[in-house]
Enzyme design. Structure first.
Site, mmCIF file in Angstrom:
data_model
loop_
_atom_site.group_PDB
_atom_site.id
_atom_site.type_symbol
_atom_site.label_atom_id
_atom_site.label_comp_id
_atom_site.label_asym_id
_atom_site.label_seq_id
_atom_site.Cartn_x
_atom_site.Cartn_y
_atom_site.Cartn_z
ATOM 1 N N GLU A 110 -1.601 -9.223 -0.636
ATOM 2 C CA GLU A 110 -3.009 -9.427 -0.268
ATOM 3 C C GLU A 110 -3.679 -9.292 -1.755
ATOM 4 O O GLU A 110 -4.858 -10.041 -1.745
ATOM 5 C CB GLU A 110 -3.254 -8.277 0.733
ATOM 6 C CG GLU A 110 -2.992 -8.425 1.889
ATOM 7 C CD GLU A 110 -3.133 -7.356 3.043
ATOM 8 O OE1 GLU A 110 -3.758 -7.646 4.115
ATOM 9 O OE2 GLU A 110 -2.870 -6.244 2.554
ATOM 10 N N GLY A 168 0.027 -4.971 0.877
ATOM 11 C CA GLY A 168 -1.083 -5.003 0.042
ATOM 12 C C GLY A 168 -0.799 -5.842 -1.204
ATOM 13 O O GLY A 168 -1.953 -6.186 -1.722
ATOM 14 N N GLU A 209 3.881 -5.214 7.254
ATOM 15 C CA GLU A 209 3.421 -4.393 8.081
ATOM 16 C C GLU A 209 3.589 -4.252 9.479
ATOM 17 O O GLU A 209 3.525 -3.025 9.949
ATOM 18 C CB GLU A 209 1.548 -4.512 8.090
ATOM 19 C CG GLU A 209 0.898 -4.516 6.506
ATOM 20 C CD GLU A 209 0.973 -5.633 5.815
ATOM 21 O OE1 GLU A 209 0.180 -5.799 4.694
ATOM 22 O OE2 GLU A 209 1.826 -6.655 6.158
ATOM 23 N N ALA A 237 0.763 -1.211 -0.015
ATOM 24 C CA ALA A 237 0.063 -0.087 -0.049
ATOM 25 C C ALA A 237 0.850 1.285 0.112
ATOM 26 O O ALA A 237 2.186 1.149 0.285
ATOM 27 C CB ALA A 237 -1.044 -0.055 1.218
#
Length: 260
Positions: A112, A109, A132, A63
Site C-alpha cells: 500500500e 501495508g 490481509e 503493518a
C-alpha cells in the site's frame, strides 16, 4: 528525521527511507513519521522528485500485526484505521513525481505504501501482495482502492481474495510494477528515473499529477474540467513563458525552467 523514517536529499532527489529492522513493519509511530516525511518533501523546494525505499533487503513486509492484534473494534474504528488511511493519503498527495524502489517483500501495508507512488521499480526477486485476507481482514491503507484503480477490479480481487504473493515478472505483466531490474540495481534505477524530473517545470508536473489523480476519481466531464482549469492556470507561470519561448527559438527540450 524520525526514528524509523528518514529523509535524505541529494541532487534534487529526496529519498524517504523506511528503516525499522528487521522487516520495516509499519507500526503507528512509523506511519506518523511517514506523514511528517511527506510533508517535508512537499515543502522543500530543492526537491524535484522522491524515491520511497526500504533498503537493500526488504521494502516493507506489512503493518505491525503484533500492535494491531489486541485492538478492539472501537479502538480501530476511532483511531488506528484513520491513521492507516492518513499516512497513505499523505504519501499519495506529494505533489511531485514519486517512485517506489521495491526490494524483497512489499506485502500488505508495504504494498500500500508502494501504491501511493506514481511509479514502481521492482527487483527481480521481489514479492508483492495483499495477504490481509489470511488474517481475517482486508487491506486498510488504500489497497482495495488504489490496487483496483491500477490493475483493474478483477486482478485486484484475485490478489486480495487469495492473499497470494506475486513475483516481479507477474507484477510487471499485470501493470502492478512498471520496471523490473536486478535486485542490486533497484535503488539506482529508481534514482535515475527520478533524476529525469529534477529541473523540470515543477508547477506543470504538479498540475499533471493532480489532474490525473483527481480526474480518475470523477466522471469524464468533471475530469476534463479539472484538466482545463489546470491547463489554463499554467499560463500564469514563468515556466510556461520560458518553455514556449525556448521552443520557438531553439526547438523542443532545451528550456531551463525555474519552477515558478
Amino acid at each position: 528525521m524520525g526514528e524509523f523514517v528518514r529523509v535524505e536529499v541529494e541532487d534534487g532527489i529526496a529519498t524517504i527511507r523506511l528503516d525499522r529492522p528487521k522487516m520495516n513493519a509499519l507500526n503507528a509511530q512509523m506511519q506518523r513519521e511517514l506523514i511528517d516525511a511527506a510533508r517535508q518533501v512537499t515543502q522543500d523546494e530543492a526537491v524535484g522528485a522522491v524515491v520511497l525505499y526500504g533498503g537493500e533487503r526488504v521494502f516493507a513486509a506489512g503493518a505491525d500485526i503484533k500492535e494491531m492484534a489486541p485492538m478492539s473494534y472501537a479502538e480501530m474504528s476511532a483511531g488506528h484505521s484513520r491513521l492507516l488511511q492518513d499516512f497513505a493519503k499523505a504519501l499519495a498527495a506529494i505533489p511531485k513525481p514519486v517512485i517506489a524502489a521495491i526490494t524483497g517483500y512489499a506485502l500488505g501495508g508495504g504494498l500500500e505504501v508502494a501504491l501511493t507512488a506514481d511509479f514502481r521499480v521492482a527487483g527481480e526477486g521481489a514479492k508483492v501482495g495483499q495477504p490481509e485476507i489470511q488474517l481475517g481482514i482486508i487491506p486498510g491503507a488504500g489497497g482495495t482502492q488504489r490496487l483496483a484503480r491500477l490493475v483493474g477490479p478483477s486482478k485486484a480481487k484475485d490478489l486480495i481474495f487469495s492473499g497470494r504473493h506475486v513475483a516481479a515478472d507477474e507484477a510487471l505483466a499485470m501493470g502492478l510494477v512498471d520496471r523490473v531490474v536486478a535486485d542490486d540495481a533497484v535503488y539506482t534505477a529508481a534514482r535515475e528515473w527520478a533524476s529525469t524530473f529534477v529541473g523540470g517545470p515543477a508547477i506543470a508536473l504538479r498540475a499533471a499529477k493532480q489532474a490525473i489523480d483527481r480526474g480518475l476519481e470523477a466522471d469524464l466531464d468533471t475530469g476534463l474540467e479539472i484538466e482545463r482549469t489546470q491547463f489554463a492556470a499554467l499560463f500564469a507561470t514563468e515556466d510556461q513563458a520560458i518553455g514556449m519561448k525556448s521552443f520557438m527559438e531553439e526547438g523542443p527540450g532545451k528550456a531551463t525552467f525555474t519552477g515558478r
